[in-house]
Design a protein around this motif. Structure first.
Motif, PDB file in Angstrom:
ATOM      1  N   MET A  37     -88.437 -42.246  53.950  1.00  0.00           N
ATOM      2  CA  MET A  37     -89.693 -42.558  53.890  1.00  0.00           C
ATOM      3  C   MET A  37     -90.406 -41.769  52.976  1.00  0.00           C
ATOM      4  O   MET A  37     -89.901 -40.627  52.209  1.00  0.00           O
ATOM      5  N   ASP A  38     -91.303 -42.391  52.339  1.00  0.00           N
ATOM      6  CA  ASP A  38     -92.373 -41.548  51.139  1.00  0.00           C
ATOM      7  C   ASP A  38     -93.714 -42.000  51.635  1.00  0.00           C
ATOM      8  O   ASP A  38     -93.971 -42.843  52.575  1.00  0.00           O
ATOM      9  N   PRO A  39     -94.755 -41.248  50.853  1.00  0.00           N
ATOM     10  CA  PRO A  39     -96.063 -41.746  51.057  1.00  0.00           C
ATOM     11  C   PRO A  39     -96.534 -43.389  51.110  1.00  0.00           C
ATOM     12  O   PRO A  39     -97.332 -43.661  51.621  1.00  0.00           O
ATOM     13  N   ALA A  40     -95.489 -44.144  50.325  1.00  0.00           N
ATOM     14  CA  ALA A  40     -95.936 -45.528  49.937  1.00  0.00           C
ATOM     15  C   ALA A  40     -95.281 -46.260  51.387  1.00  0.00           C
ATOM     16  O   ALA A  40     -95.455 -47.648  51.265  1.00  0.00           O
ATOM     17  N   GLY A  41     -94.230 -45.795  52.151  1.00  0.00           N
ATOM     18  CA  GLY A  41     -93.683 -46.679  53.076  1.00  0.00           C
ATOM     19  C   GLY A  41     -92.344 -45.944  53.690  1.00  0.00           C
ATOM     20  O   GLY A  41     -92.017 -44.969  53.376  1.00  0.00           O
ATOM     21  N   THR A  42     -91.688 -46.815  54.502  1.00  0.00           N
ATOM     22  CA  THR A  42     -90.572 -46.413  55.064  1.00  0.00           C
ATOM     23  C   THR A  42     -89.402 -47.445  55.006  1.00  0.00           C
ATOM     24  O   THR A  42     -89.763 -48.649  55.069  1.00  0.00           O
ATOM     25  N   ALA A  43     -88.202 -47.117  55.313  1.00  0.00           N
ATOM     26  CA  ALA A  43     -87.110 -48.061  55.396  1.00  0.00           C
ATOM     27  C   ALA A  43     -86.225 -47.502  56.560  1.00  0.00           C
ATOM     28  O   ALA A  43     -85.802 -46.401  56.373  1.00  0.00           O
ATOM     29  N   GLN A  44     -85.410 -48.558  57.269  1.00  0.00           N
ATOM     30  CA  GLN A  44     -84.460 -48.052  58.412  1.00  0.00           C
ATOM     31  C   GLN A  44     -83.428 -48.825  57.970  1.00  0.00           C
ATOM     32  O   GLN A  44     -83.328 -50.100  57.982  1.00  0.00           O
ATOM     33  N   GLY A  45     -82.142 -48.108  57.637  1.00  0.00           N
ATOM     34  CA  GLY A  45     -80.679 -48.745  57.213  1.00  0.00           C
ATOM     35  C   GLY A  45     -80.682 -49.187  55.844  1.00  0.00           C
ATOM     36  O   GLY A  45     -81.710 -49.298  55.046  1.00  0.00           O
ATOM     37  N   ARG A  46     -79.676 -49.684  55.633  1.00  0.00           N
ATOM     38  CA  ARG A  46     -79.182 -49.875  53.853  1.00  0.00           C
ATOM     39  C   ARG A  46     -80.009 -51.208  53.511  1.00  0.00           C
ATOM     40  O   ARG A  46     -80.540 -50.966  52.475  1.00  0.00           O
ATOM     41  N   ASP A  47     -79.963 -52.204  54.330  1.00  0.00           N
ATOM     42  CA  ASP A  47     -80.607 -53.448  53.709  1.00  0.00           C
ATOM     43  C   ASP A  47     -82.005 -53.304  53.639  1.00  0.00           C
ATOM     44  O   ASP A  47     -82.703 -53.714  52.674  1.00  0.00           O
ATOM     45  N   GLN A  48     -82.788 -52.568  54.593  1.00  0.00           N
ATOM     46  CA  GLN A  48     -84.229 -52.327  54.273  1.00  0.00           C
ATOM     47  C   GLN A  48     -84.425 -51.428  53.122  1.00  0.00           C
ATOM     48  O   GLN A  48     -85.454 -51.619  52.525  1.00  0.00           O
ATOM     49  N   LEU A  49     -83.684 -50.390  52.778  1.00  0.00           N
ATOM     50  CA  LEU A  49     -83.798 -49.695  51.780  1.00  0.00           C
ATOM     51  C   LEU A  49     -83.759 -50.528  50.516  1.00  0.00           C
ATOM     52  O   LEU A  49     -84.386 -50.285  49.524  1.00  0.00           O
ATOM     53  N   ALA A  50     -82.718 -51.456  50.485  1.00  0.00           N
ATOM     54  CA  ALA A  50     -82.286 -52.012  49.292  1.00  0.00           C
ATOM     55  C   ALA A  50     -83.555 -52.884  48.948  1.00  0.00           C
ATOM     56  O   ALA A  50     -84.001 -53.054  48.020  1.00  0.00           O
ATOM     57  N   ASN A  51     -84.215 -53.490  49.887  1.00  0.00           N
ATOM     58  CA  ASN A  51     -85.428 -54.371  49.958  1.00  0.00           C
ATOM     59  C   ASN A  51     -86.502 -53.774  49.359  1.00  0.00           C
ATOM     60  O   ASN A  51     -87.457 -54.086  48.729  1.00  0.00           O
ATOM     61  N   TYR A  52     -86.836 -52.255  50.150  1.00  0.00           N
ATOM     62  CA  TYR A  52     -87.650 -51.494  49.539  1.00  0.00           C
ATOM     63  C   TYR A  52     -87.685 -51.284  48.130  1.00  0.00           C
ATOM     64  O   TYR A  52     -88.866 -51.317  47.508  1.00  0.00           O
ATOM     65  N   ILE A  53     -86.572 -50.890  47.753  1.00  0.00           N
ATOM     66  CA  ILE A  53     -86.484 -50.646  46.065  1.00  0.00           C
ATOM     67  C   ILE A  53     -86.640 -51.821  45.362  1.00  0.00           C
ATOM     68  O   ILE A  53     -87.551 -51.658  44.296  1.00  0.00           O
TER      69      ILE A  53
END
Length: 122
Positions: A37-53
Motif C-alpha cells: 500500500m502507498d498513497p496512490a493505491g493497494t495490492a494484495q498478492g504477487r499478481d496484483q502487485l505486478a499489475n499495480y507496477i
C-alpha cells in the motif's frame, strides 16, 4: 535469500516493463499473499502487485524507482529509502517504505510513504 538480494529483486520488479520478468523478480522477493500500500493505491498478492507496477509504468513512461539506502532491520521489520526518477532524469519524489518480512525472508508487507514527513506544528 539475503535481505539485500530481496530488495534488489523487489527494486528490479518496479523497473521491469515485461510482465513475466516482473513476476519473476516478485517471485523471489514477494511472499505469496504479500500486501502493498502507498498513497496512490493497494495490492494484495504477487499478481496484483505486478499489475499495480504496470499501471504505475503506464502513468509514468520511462520513470524508474531507485533504492537510495540499505534497509534497517529488526524483528522482521524493515525500512528503506527510495526515489522516483522521471524519464528525463529528474527526481520527482523521495520516499520511504516500511515493511515486514515473512519467515522465508521475502517481503510480506510494504507500506510506502511519499516525500518527507510534515514539519511539526505545535
Amino acid at each position: 535469500m539475503e535481505l539485500k538480494q530481496v530488495l534488489a529483486s523487489y527494486g528490479a520488479a518496479w523497473n521491469e516493463t515485461d510482465l513475466s520478468k516482473r513476476l519473476g523478480f516478485l517471485e523471489s522477493s514477494w511472499s505469496d499473499g504479500g500486501r502493498y500500500m502507498d498513497p496512490a493505491g493497494t495490492a494484495q498478492g504477487r499478481d496484483q502487485l505486478a499489475n499495480y507496477i504496470g499501471e504505475f509504468q503506464a502513468r509514468m513512461p520511462g520513470a524508474r524507482i531507485e533504492l537510495t539506502s540499505d534497509a534497517s532491520q529488526h524483528n522482521a521489520r524493515i525500512y528503506f529509502k527510495w526515489r522516483l526518477v522521471t524519464a528525463d532524469g529528474n527526481t520527482a519524489i523521495d520516499g520511504v517504505d516500511f515493511g515486514t518480512l515473512s519467515d522465508d525472508g521475502r517481503l510480506r508487507e510494504i507500506v510506502g510513504f511519499f516525500g518527507a514527513p510534515p514539519e511539526r506544528t505545535g
